[in-house]
Design a protein around this motif. Sequence first.
Motif, short mmCIF file in Angstrom:
data_model
loop_
_atom_site.label_atom_id
_atom_site.label_comp_id
_atom_site.label_asym_id
_atom_site.label_seq_id
_atom_site.Cartn_x
_atom_site.Cartn_y
_atom_site.Cartn_z
N LEU A 11 0.88 -1.19 -0.08
CA LEU A 11 0.05 0.01 0.07
C LEU A 11 0.82 1.22 -0.06
CD1 LEU A 11 -2.78 -1.00 2.44
CD2 LEU A 11 -2.77 -1.26 -0.23
N ALA A 12 2.04 1.42 0.63
CA ALA A 12 2.92 2.35 0.65
C ALA A 12 3.49 2.65 -0.81
CB ALA A 12 4.05 2.08 1.53
N LEU A 13 3.76 1.58 -1.63
CA LEU A 13 3.80 1.88 -3.01
C LEU A 13 2.81 2.20 -3.89
CD1 LEU A 13 6.06 -1.64 -3.56
CD2 LEU A 13 7.22 0.86 -3.36
N ALA A 14 1.73 1.70 -3.64
CA ALA A 14 0.55 2.15 -4.24
C ALA A 14 0.16 3.50 -4.07
CB ALA A 14 -0.82 1.19 -4.08
N ALA A 15 0.30 4.12 -2.81
CA ALA A 15 -0.01 5.25 -2.44
C ALA A 15 0.91 6.51 -3.33
CB ALA A 15 0.26 5.71 -1.04
N GLU A 16 2.00 6.22 -3.70
CA GLU A 16 2.85 6.99 -4.58
C GLU A 16 2.48 6.67 -6.01
OE1 GLU A 16 5.04 9.31 -3.29
OE2 GLU A 16 3.75 8.90 -1.75
N TRP A 17 2.37 5.39 -6.54
CA TRP A 17 2.12 5.12 -7.91
C TRP A 17 0.76 5.64 -8.35
CZ3 TRP A 17 3.58 -0.65 -7.20
CH2 TRP A 17 5.05 -0.85 -6.90
N ALA A 18 -0.26 5.66 -7.45
CA ALA A 18 -1.77 5.77 -7.90
C ALA A 18 -2.45 6.79 -7.04
CB ALA A 18 -2.44 4.62 -8.29
N PRO A 19 -2.16 7.90 -6.61
CA PRO A 19 -2.54 8.91 -5.67
C PRO A 19 -4.20 8.85 -5.68
CG PRO A 19 -0.93 9.90 -6.60
CD PRO A 19 -1.31 8.79 -7.55
N ALA A 20 -4.80 8.54 -6.59
CA ALA A 20 -6.17 8.37 -6.76
C ALA A 20 -7.05 7.27 -6.10
CB ALA A 20 -6.90 8.74 -8.21
N LEU A 21 -6.41 6.05 -6.07
CA LEU A 21 -6.81 4.87 -5.56
C LEU A 21 -7.13 5.07 -3.93
CD1 LEU A 21 -4.95 2.25 -7.45
CD2 LEU A 21 -7.31 2.89 -7.87
N ASN A 22 -8.17 4.45 -3.44
CA ASN A 22 -8.73 4.18 -1.98
C ASN A 22 -7.62 3.05 -1.79
OD1 ASN A 22 -10.64 6.17 -1.60
ND2 ASN A 22 -11.89 4.68 -2.92
N LEU A 23 -7.26 2.87 -0.37
CA LEU A 23 -6.27 1.85 -0.08
C LEU A 23 -6.88 1.30 1.09
CD1 LEU A 23 -2.88 3.68 -0.47
CD2 LEU A 23 -4.09 2.23 -2.28
N GLY A 24 -6.51 -0.32 1.33
CA GLY A 24 -6.98 -0.71 2.69
C GLY A 24 -6.45 -2.30 2.97
N MET A 74 1.16 2.38 14.49
CA MET A 74 2.34 3.20 13.69
C MET A 74 2.35 2.73 12.26
SD MET A 74 5.80 3.05 16.22
CE MET A 74 5.54 1.29 16.71
N SER A 75 2.01 1.13 12.21
CA SER A 75 2.08 0.87 10.52
C SER A 75 0.90 1.54 9.93
CB SER A 75 1.85 -0.53 10.51
OG SER A 75 2.84 -1.13 11.09
N ALA A 76 -0.49 1.72 10.51
CA ALA A 76 -1.49 2.52 9.85
C ALA A 76 -1.27 3.77 9.87
CB ALA A 76 -2.75 2.12 10.82
N ALA A 77 -0.74 4.39 10.82
CA ALA A 77 -0.39 5.80 10.62
C ALA A 77 0.46 6.44 9.54
CB ALA A 77 0.10 6.48 12.05
N THR A 78 1.53 5.33 9.14
CA THR A 78 2.42 5.50 8.22
C THR A 78 1.70 5.65 6.90
OG1 THR A 78 4.08 4.61 9.33
CG2 THR A 78 4.46 4.67 6.87
N ILE A 79 0.82 4.69 6.65
CA ILE A 79 -0.13 4.67 5.30
C ILE A 79 -1.12 5.81 5.49
CG2 ILE A 79 -1.49 3.36 3.84
CD1 ILE A 79 1.34 2.02 4.27
N ALA A 80 -1.60 6.09 6.50
CA ALA A 80 -2.47 7.05 6.68
C ALA A 80 -1.85 8.46 6.21
CB ALA A 80 -3.21 7.34 7.77
N GLU A 81 -0.58 8.64 6.21
CA GLU A 81 0.05 9.77 6.21
C GLU A 81 0.47 9.66 4.62
OE1 GLU A 81 4.48 11.99 6.99
OE2 GLU A 81 3.57 10.66 8.43
N LEU A 82 0.66 8.75 4.18
CA LEU A 82 0.89 8.49 2.53
C LEU A 82 -0.28 8.74 1.97
CD1 LEU A 82 3.47 5.61 2.61
CD2 LEU A 82 3.83 7.85 2.05
#
Length: 318
Positions: free
Chosen positions: A48-61, A77-85
Motif C-alpha cells: 500500500l505504501a508503494l501504491a500510495a505513490e504510484w496511484a494517488p487517486a486509489l482508495n487503499l485498505g 504505527m503501521s496504520a499511521a504511516t499509510i494514512a500519512e502517505l
Amino acid sequence: MAPRWGLSLPLSGIPLPAHRDLVRSLPDLGYTDLWSAETAGTDAFTPLALAAEWAPALNLGTAIAPVFTRGPALLAMSAATIAELAPGRFTLGIGSSSATIVEGWNGGVFHRPYQRVRDTLVFLRAALAGEKVSADYDTFSISRFRLDRPPVTPPDIMVAALRPGMLRLAARLGDGAITNWLAPADVAAVRAELRPGTELVARILVCPTADKDAARALGRLLISSYLTVPVYAAFHEWLGRGEMLRPMQEAWARGDRAAANAAIPDSVVDELIVHGQPDECRERVASYVDAGVTVPIMSVLPTGGDPAEVVRTLAPKG
C-alpha cells in the motif's frame, strides 16, 4: 455514490516493484480500490505504501492486518504511516486471523479473539487520534503510548467478520465489516447482522477462464484449505452449508486431501469461486454489489496467462 471496484494486491507471479505500471493504470480502467492481505506473502502495509505513490487517486485498505501478530502500538504505527502517505484514502482493516497463522506460523497465542479485536479497535481509535493512551483492556495493557506522527486524517477502521458476534462489533464500534468466502446469496445473512448503511467489503475469488474443470479443480484446492479451518467451517455452518461440507471436513481430518477435494460438490465451488469468461466474471462480481456489498475486492487466481492482462480484462471499463 459511484460504484467502487477493488483489486487485491500483489498479484501472484509478479514481483512487487513490477506492479508499478499496472497500478498506475488502474484508475483509468475503472478500479477505485486496492486492498492488501497478510498471510504468508507480503506484509499488509508495504504494497500500500508503494501504491500510495504510484496511484494517488486509489482508495487503499488492509484486508486484513491481524491483531495478534503485531503489538497494538506497532499496528498503530503501521496504520499511521499509510494514512500519512494516503490521507483520507486509507482504511485499516483488522481481524483475528486464525490459529494456524497466529500460533502455527507466528508462535503466538490465539485466545479470546473477539475480545482482542474489540480491545485493539478501541485502542487504535485513541492512538490514531493522537491521544496518549494508558489503559488496561481485557486482553492487554498499554502504558503512556502516544504516536509521534499521528495522521492528520485518521483512517477508518473496519473489522474482519464472519458470524453475528463479530459482525455486530464491526457495526457497533467499527466503520464497517470485511468478509470473504461467501456467495452473493449469502450477503443477505451477513447484512442482517449489520446496521443499515454499514460499509461491507468482500474479498471475492475470481478465476477468469472458460475451462470450467480447471477452475473447479483450483477452487477445490482452495476450499479444502480454507473451509476446514474452524472459523471458516463455523461460518459456513451458519450460512447453511454444514451438511454439504461435512464429508470434505471428515476426509481432511483423516489426512486424505484427495478425498476431501473430491467430496466438494460442484455447486459449492460454483457458488464460492467466480469463474468463466471475463464478462461473466464481471457480471458475477456485480451481483455481490446488487446483494449489498459496498466494495467488492477481486482476488485474481492464476490462470496461466499474464496476470496484469487478466486484471485489465476484468476491469469495470473492460
